[in-house]
Design an enzyme around this catalytic site. Structure first.
Site, PDB file in Angstrom:
ATOM      1  N   TYR A  16      -9.105  17.648   3.976  1.00 12.27           N
ATOM      2  CA  TYR A  16      -8.818  17.148   5.247  1.00 12.27           C
ATOM      3  C   TYR A  16      -8.880  17.999   6.401  1.00 12.27           C
ATOM      4  O   TYR A  16      -7.466  18.178   6.486  1.00 12.27           O
ATOM      5  CB  TYR A  16      -7.284  16.452   4.823  1.00 12.27           C
ATOM      6  CG  TYR A  16      -7.583  15.702   3.458  1.00 12.27           C
ATOM      7  CD1 TYR A  16      -7.253  14.119   3.944  1.00 12.27           C
ATOM      8  CD2 TYR A  16      -6.408  16.026   2.417  1.00 12.27           C
ATOM      9  CE1 TYR A  16      -7.208  13.578   2.729  1.00 12.27           C
ATOM     10  CE2 TYR A  16      -6.408  15.072   1.856  1.00 12.27           C
ATOM     11  CZ  TYR A  16      -6.467  13.564   1.462  1.00 12.27           C
ATOM     12  OH  TYR A  16      -6.658  13.365   0.613  1.00 12.27           O
ATOM     13  N   ASP A 245      -1.106   2.871 -11.673  1.00  9.09           N
ATOM     14  CA  ASP A 245      -2.108   3.812 -11.524  1.00  9.09           C
ATOM     15  C   ASP A 245      -0.942   5.210 -11.532  1.00  9.09           C
ATOM     16  O   ASP A 245      -0.282   5.585 -10.940  1.00  9.09           O
ATOM     17  CB  ASP A 245      -2.035   4.523  -9.538  1.00  9.09           C
ATOM     18  CG  ASP A 245      -2.849   5.401 -10.093  1.00  9.09           C
ATOM     19  OD1 ASP A 245      -2.830   6.147 -10.642  1.00  9.09           O
ATOM     20  OD2 ASP A 245      -3.228   5.639  -8.304  1.00  9.09           O
ATOM     21  N   LYS A 275      -6.330  13.484 -12.741  1.00  6.09           N
ATOM     22  CA  LYS A 275      -6.085  14.587 -12.278  1.00  6.09           C
ATOM     23  C   LYS A 275      -5.905  15.380 -14.392  1.00  6.09           C
ATOM     24  O   LYS A 275      -6.736  15.723 -14.064  1.00  6.09           O
ATOM     25  CB  LYS A 275      -4.740  14.116 -12.050  1.00  6.09           C
ATOM     26  CG  LYS A 275      -4.658  13.673 -10.732  1.00  6.09           C
ATOM     27  CD  LYS A 275      -3.593  14.127  -8.930  1.00  6.09           C
ATOM     28  CE  LYS A 275      -4.080  13.973  -7.823  1.00  6.09           C
ATOM     29  NZ  LYS A 275      -4.159  12.884  -7.308  1.00  6.09           N
TER      30      LYS A 275
END
Ligand SMILES: *Cc1c(COP(=O)(O)O)cnc(C)c1O
Length: 426
Positions: A16, A245, A275
């Site tokens: 980002y 999720d 993760k």
């Protein structure tokens, strides 16, 4: 050193980031336990676990050994037409710890891809049942499920980049974000809104996708167990699959091994993991589903599930994931997370007295300080580094999710740094 940092500045994208005018990045040369060592020798206590992943800390001898050992036999082979023990043993281990009823595993290489796979499985499921119109998704606002196009289409429509990519995103269905807190009862209006949405649109909806109990990058929000339980009931009632999720919440972060475990006898139809799966060592994710979902897909035409990543079930990643799950299960992780939770509750509370702070909340080993306005990222980051900690806020959220092995003294340094830096940059 300035040479390679200059090169980074000129040629490397960071997450980002503005490539033409990037914010400063800090060069790391070593990571060990809870410490990141910068190129200038400064050691920082890591409050981020490298985005939820490094739950055991860095440079862990058992994880290092698992990779080294696997490397002696093979680093990688394709998974098309071939198989190997690291994949099978990891799958056996995962199936023994995930909610009962999940029985089939698809290994992918990142969380976003695991979400794409879940969405595609749900679409193929309804295709096989002769309901091709059930090809959209329902979710709640403030969610985050990844940065690929399908995943983005179920991220929060306001903070999830929808304004940029709107023309190419699936037009999905959004219920309000639930308002109850994890240990509180349901807000009836939350569940009636979800009920109404499913009632009106279920003939177009393949699945409801939720982050159970903790909404991560979409706003760092926590919500109640009853909502999750009721969402399961509504999905069954309206014939909509439920995708959980757990890419951020999985492997102990919330105080249960999986956030789904807070609801007794609860099983999603599809579960995404990522993760912390490898303890933060390598990129690996998994999408699990029930026999019912798998067998229905297999009854369709074509009977195959249409996905196959190049690096599917990478043996090094599977080997380190298996080692990481064993390290977790052999550790007192539940006490560690509880201790982190109670310390975060005590030590983040003083932040509430600062004028720019809107809310302080803690759940499991996750502490969040929400501000009224976005932080000055470069200034805050610089302040944290000066304080000897690594904390990376986003927008108006300053948060901690430290490795479970952190000591009380190290955690205090993190919480004190947050108070100090917020005060300095009021
Ligand atoms: C991080 C995250 C993802 C995306 O995973 P990547 O590995 O970054 O692609 C998806 N869902 C949730 C809940 C996440 O926290």
């Amino acid at each position: 050193m300035t040479d390679w940092l200059d090169f980074d500045r000129q040629h490397l994208w960071h997450p980002y980031a503005n490539i033409a005018d990037p914010l400063p990045v800090y060069p790391v040369i070593h990571a060990e336990g809870v410490y990141l060592t910068l190129a200038n020798g400064k050691k920082l206590i890591d409050g981020m676990s490298s985005w939820w992943a490094a739950i055991h800390g860095y440079n862990h001898p058992v994880l290092n050994a698992a990779i080294n050992e696997q490397l002696q036999s093979m680093a990688h082979v394709m998974f098309g037409g071939l198989t190997h023990k690291p994949a099978v043993e990891l799958a056996q281990l995962l199936l023994s710890i995930v909610p009962k009823g999940l029985s089939k595993i698809f290994f992918a290489d990142s969380g976003s891809v695991a979400v794409e796979i879940a969405l595609k499985q749900a679409i193929q499921y309804w295709l096989a049942l002769g309901k091709p119109d059930k090809n959209r998704f329902a979710t709640v606002r403030s969610g985050y499920h990844g940065d690929t196009l399908g995943a983005m289409s179920v991220c929060d429509p306001v903070n999830g980049m929808h304004h940029l990519f709107h023309p190419v995103l699936m037009p999905n269905y959004f219920a309000p974000a639930p308002h109850c807190h994890p240990n509180q009862g349901l807000h009836v209006t939350d569940i009636t809104a979800l009920d109404r949405l499913l009632d009106q649109n279920h003939s177009h909806i393949a699945a409801l996708i939720l982050e159970p109990l903790v909404q991560g990058a979409g706003g760092m929000r926590f919500y109640c167990v009853d909502y999750l339980e009721q969402a399961r009931v509504l999905c069954d009632e309206y014939e909509v699959l439920l995708i959980c999720d757990e890419i951020a919440t999985g492997f102990g972060r919330t105080g249960q091994l999986f956030a789904c475990d807070y609801v007794p006898h609860f099983t999603p139809d599809i579960l995404c993991l990522g993760k912390a799966l490898t303890g933060g060592y390598l990129s690996l994710a998994a999408t699990l589903c029930t026999d019912e979902v798998a067998e229905t897909i297999a009854s369709g035409n074509p009977p195959v599930f249409m996905h196959g990543p190049t690096f599917m079930a990478n043996p090094l990643a599977c080997a380190v994931a298996k080692a990481s799950v064993h390290v977790l299960l052999d550790s007192p992780w539940q006490q560690q997370v509880k201790a982190i939770e109670s310390q975060l509750k005590t030590e983040l509370k003083p932040c509430q007295t600062l004028s720019q702070v809107k809310d302080v909340r803690v759940f499991g080993a996750i502490g969040v300080v929400e501000l009224y306005q976005s932080v000055d990222m470069a200034a805050m980051q610089n302040c944290f580094v000066k304080q000897g900690v690594w904390v990376r806020p986003f927008n108006n959220l300053v948060y901690l999710m430290p490795p479970y092995i952190i000591t009380a003294a190290q955690l205090s340094q993190l919480t004190q740094a947050i108070f100090t830096c917020l005060k300095e940059h009021a």
